[in-house]
Motif scaffolding. Structure first.
Motif, PDB file in Angstrom:
ATOM      1  N   ALA A 130       3.758 -13.436   6.086  1.00 40.46           N
ATOM      2  CA  ALA A 130       3.092 -12.318   5.398  1.00 40.46           C
ATOM      3  C   ALA A 130       1.954 -12.829   4.525  1.00 40.46           C
ATOM      4  CB  ALA A 130       4.097 -11.525   4.571  1.00 40.46           C
ATOM      5  N   TRP A 131       2.190 -13.909   3.784  1.00 37.94           N
ATOM      6  CA  TRP A 131       1.143 -14.475   2.936  1.00 37.94           C
ATOM      7  C   TRP A 131      -0.036 -14.920   3.789  1.00 37.94           C
ATOM      8  CZ3 TRP A 131       4.399 -18.454  -0.329  1.00 37.94           C
ATOM      9  CH2 TRP A 131       5.407 -17.773  -1.019  1.00 37.94           C
ATOM     10  N   ALA A 132       0.270 -15.619   4.900  1.00 38.12           N
ATOM     11  CA  ALA A 132      -0.794 -16.115   5.776  1.00 38.12           C
ATOM     12  C   ALA A 132      -1.595 -14.962   6.359  1.00 38.12           C
ATOM     13  CB  ALA A 132      -0.198 -16.983   6.886  1.00 38.12           C
ATOM     14  N   GLU A 133      -0.930 -13.882   6.707  1.00 35.51           N
ATOM     15  CA  GLU A 133      -1.651 -12.742   7.299  1.00 35.51           C
ATOM     16  C   GLU A 133      -2.607 -12.106   6.298  1.00 35.51           C
ATOM     17  OE1 GLU A 133      -3.363 -10.165   9.722  1.00 35.51           O
ATOM     18  OE2 GLU A 133      -2.161 -11.908  10.296  1.00 35.51           O
ATOM     19  N   ILE A 134      -2.215 -12.027   5.050  1.00 35.49           N
ATOM     20  CA  ILE A 134      -3.102 -11.463   4.025  1.00 35.49           C
ATOM     21  C   ILE A 134      -4.340 -12.340   3.869  1.00 35.49           C
ATOM     22  CG2 ILE A 134      -3.323 -10.951   1.557  1.00 35.49           C
ATOM     23  CD1 ILE A 134      -0.202 -10.337   1.710  1.00 35.49           C
ATOM     24  N   ILE A 135      -4.139 -13.642   3.810  1.00 31.87           N
ATOM     25  CA  ILE A 135      -5.262 -14.572   3.671  1.00 31.87           C
ATOM     26  C   ILE A 135      -6.124 -14.552   4.926  1.00 31.87           C
ATOM     27  CG2 ILE A 135      -5.901 -17.002   3.376  1.00 31.87           C
ATOM     28  CD1 ILE A 135      -3.180 -17.260   1.786  1.00 31.87           C
ATOM     29  N   ALA A 136      -5.493 -14.562   6.101  1.00 30.76           N
ATOM     30  CA  ALA A 136      -6.239 -14.534   7.366  1.00 30.76           C
ATOM     31  C   ALA A 136      -7.036 -13.243   7.506  1.00 30.76           C
ATOM     32  CB  ALA A 136      -5.281 -14.699   8.540  1.00 30.76           C
ATOM     33  N   ASP A 137      -6.458 -12.131   7.090  1.00 33.47           N
ATOM     34  CA  ASP A 137      -7.176 -10.858   7.157  1.00 33.47           C
ATOM     35  C   ASP A 137      -8.430 -10.903   6.287  1.00 33.47           C
ATOM     36  OD1 ASP A 137      -7.401  -8.008   7.929  1.00 33.47           O
ATOM     37  OD2 ASP A 137      -7.066  -7.693   5.779  1.00 33.47           O
ATOM     38  N   ALA A 139     -10.053 -13.567   5.525  1.00 33.44           N
ATOM     39  CA  ALA A 139     -10.972 -14.484   6.200  1.00 33.44           C
ATOM     40  C   ALA A 139     -11.670 -13.803   7.387  1.00 33.44           C
ATOM     41  CB  ALA A 139     -10.227 -15.731   6.659  1.00 33.44           C
ATOM     42  N   ARG A 140     -10.926 -13.040   8.159  1.00 31.98           N
ATOM     43  CA  ARG A 140     -11.526 -12.334   9.309  1.00 31.98           C
ATOM     44  C   ARG A 140     -12.569 -11.322   8.837  1.00 31.98           C
ATOM     45  NH1 ARG A 140      -6.057 -12.478  11.078  1.00 31.98           N
ATOM     46  NH2 ARG A 140      -5.746 -10.379  10.261  1.00 31.98           N
ATOM     47  N   ARG A 141     -12.238 -10.609   7.765  1.00 35.37           N
ATOM     48  CA  ARG A 141     -13.186  -9.624   7.237  1.00 35.37           C
ATOM     49  C   ARG A 141     -14.472 -10.279   6.733  1.00 35.37           C
ATOM     50  NH1 ARG A 141     -11.102  -7.510   2.865  1.00 35.37           N
ATOM     51  NH2 ARG A 141      -9.024  -8.387   2.964  1.00 35.37           N
ATOM     52  N   LYS A 147      -8.893 -16.930  15.269  1.00 34.38           N
ATOM     53  CA  LYS A 147      -8.044 -18.109  15.438  1.00 34.38           C
ATOM     54  C   LYS A 147      -8.247 -19.086  14.278  1.00 34.38           C
ATOM     55  CE  LYS A 147      -6.732 -21.574  18.837  1.00 34.38           C
ATOM     56  NZ  LYS A 147      -6.962 -22.107  20.172  1.00 34.38           N
ATOM     57  N   ARG A 148      -9.493 -19.288  13.876  1.00 34.21           N
ATOM     58  CA  ARG A 148      -9.795 -20.176  12.749  1.00 34.21           C
ATOM     59  C   ARG A 148      -9.238 -19.591  11.452  1.00 34.21           C
ATOM     60  NH1 ARG A 148     -10.652 -25.107  10.733  1.00 34.21           N
ATOM     61  NH2 ARG A 148     -12.376 -25.234   9.264  1.00 34.21           N
ATOM     62  N   ALA A 149      -9.340 -18.285  11.272  1.00 31.37           N
ATOM     63  CA  ALA A 149      -8.824 -17.630  10.069  1.00 31.37           C
ATOM     64  C   ALA A 149      -7.326 -17.851   9.939  1.00 31.37           C
ATOM     65  CB  ALA A 149      -9.150 -16.140  10.097  1.00 31.37           C
ATOM     66  N   ALA A 150      -6.599 -17.703  11.057  1.00 29.15           N
ATOM     67  CA  ALA A 150      -5.145 -17.896  11.027  1.00 29.15           C
ATOM     68  C   ALA A 150      -4.788 -19.343  10.682  1.00 29.15           C
ATOM     69  CB  ALA A 150      -4.539 -17.491  12.368  1.00 29.15           C
ATOM     70  N   SER A 151      -5.501 -20.276  11.275  1.00 28.45           N
ATOM     71  CA  SER A 151      -5.240 -21.689  11.009  1.00 28.45           C
ATOM     72  C   SER A 151      -5.555 -22.046   9.554  1.00 28.45           C
ATOM     73  CB  SER A 151      -6.074 -22.552  11.954  1.00 28.45           C
ATOM     74  OG  SER A 151      -5.888 -23.923  11.680  1.00 28.45           O
ATOM     75  N   LEU A 186     -13.804 -24.814   1.553  1.00 25.85           N
ATOM     76  CA  LEU A 186     -13.449 -24.795   2.976  1.00 25.85           C
ATOM     77  C   LEU A 186     -13.620 -23.403   3.569  1.00 25.85           C
ATOM     78  CD1 LEU A 186     -12.292 -26.221   5.459  1.00 25.85           C
ATOM     79  CD2 LEU A 186     -10.008 -25.719   4.566  1.00 25.85           C
ATOM     80  N   PHE A 187     -13.098 -22.400   2.888  1.00 25.53           N
ATOM     81  CA  PHE A 187     -13.210 -21.029   3.409  1.00 25.53           C
ATOM     82  C   PHE A 187     -14.662 -20.546   3.368  1.00 25.53           C
ATOM     83  CE2 PHE A 187      -8.678 -21.026   3.301  1.00 25.53           C
ATOM     84  CZ  PHE A 187      -8.270 -19.990   4.123  1.00 25.53           C
ATOM     85  N   ASP A 188     -15.353 -20.818   2.277  1.00 28.10           N
ATOM     86  CA  ASP A 188     -16.752 -20.382   2.199  1.00 28.10           C
ATOM     87  C   ASP A 188     -17.603 -21.089   3.229  1.00 28.10           C
ATOM     88  OD1 ASP A 188     -16.036 -18.672   0.183  1.00 28.10           O
ATOM     89  OD2 ASP A 188     -16.966 -19.837  -1.440  1.00 28.10           O
ATOM     90  N   GLY A 189     -17.332 -22.381   3.463  1.00 29.90           N
ATOM     91  CA  GLY A 189     -18.048 -23.119   4.492  1.00 29.90           C
ATOM     92  C   GLY A 189     -17.780 -22.595   5.879  1.00 29.90           C
ATOM     93  N   SER A 190     -16.566 -22.145   6.129  1.00 31.83           N
ATOM     94  CA  SER A 190     -16.204 -21.579   7.433  1.00 31.83           C
ATOM     95  C   SER A 190     -16.862 -20.227   7.653  1.00 31.83           C
ATOM     96  CB  SER A 190     -14.681 -21.447   7.538  1.00 31.83           C
ATOM     97  OG  SER A 190     -14.083 -22.705   7.536  1.00 31.83           O
TER      98      SER A 190
END
Length: 195
Positions: A130-137, A139-141, A147-151, A186-190
């Motif tokens: 659940a935590w990963a999905e919130i962060i990945a969401d 990131a996707r937005r 795939k990169r967002a989930a990783s 890392l996230f901002d660079g991605s």
């Protein structure tokens, strides 16, 4: 006559706090009862499976609390990097306030009980997912490929968990502060396609 529901909530709240501070193995049922103020009969009324059942529900409850915090921060943050920086800054403050006696609300319990207690393991897996999905969401937005967002989200959880352990061992919040800076970069660079 059944004990009031408030006793169930008090038992769970006490279990979450005690497991986080001193671990699952070091926490006895009598200690949970005493901390909760609930009558003895209420423990087995609400948790006929005993300590393992309380452990699984405590991990679930703590996981939901973290997820709610992450969702709130995700709604307020302008990027996944900001979301993580804000969350790790909150964690650093909570660690300082506890005198570095607290840790992750679920990891201490999971490390002591998995793989022997399947229900606790399942609750931990669900919480981390659940935590990963919130962060990945988030990131996707922000434009990061799914795939990169989930990783990256799973990596962020691994980094923050490791930083929490180091903070507790060192009695210092520097690992969380450093992880916050690096995760944001890392996230901002991605987002911009540089990584």
């Amino acid at each position: 006559m059944a004990p009031p529901r408030k006793h169930r909530d008090a038992l769970l709240g006490s279990a979450v706090t005690l497991f986080r501070k001193q671990g699952y193995a070091a926490t006895g049922l009598a200690e949970i009862l005493e901390a909760s103020g609930a009558p003895k009969g209420s423990l087995y009324h609400y948790f006929p499976g005993g300590k393992a059942e309380i452990g699984a529900e405590a991990v679930q409850r703590a996981g939901e609390t973290v997820a709610a915090t992450l969702r709130t921060l995700a709604a307020e943050a302008s990027s996944p990097g900001e979301l993580l920086e804000r969350y790790l800054t909150l964690l650093a403050g909570w660690m300082r306030k506890s005198g570095y006696r607290d840790g992750c609300p679920i990891t201490t319990t999971l490390l002591e009980t998995v793989p022997e207690h399947g229900a606790i393991r399942d609750a931990g897996q669900a919480a981390f997912a659940a935590w990963a999905e919130i962060i990945a969401d988030s990131a996707r937005r922000s434009g990061i490929a799914p795939k990169r967002a989930a990783s990256l989200a799973r990596f962020a959880i691994a980094a923050l968990e490791g930083a929490l352990i180091q903070c507790r061992v060192n009695g210092d919040d520097t690992p969380l502060k450093e992880a916050a800076i690096e995760l944001r970069a890392l996230f901002d660079g991605s987002r911009t396609g540089r990584r």
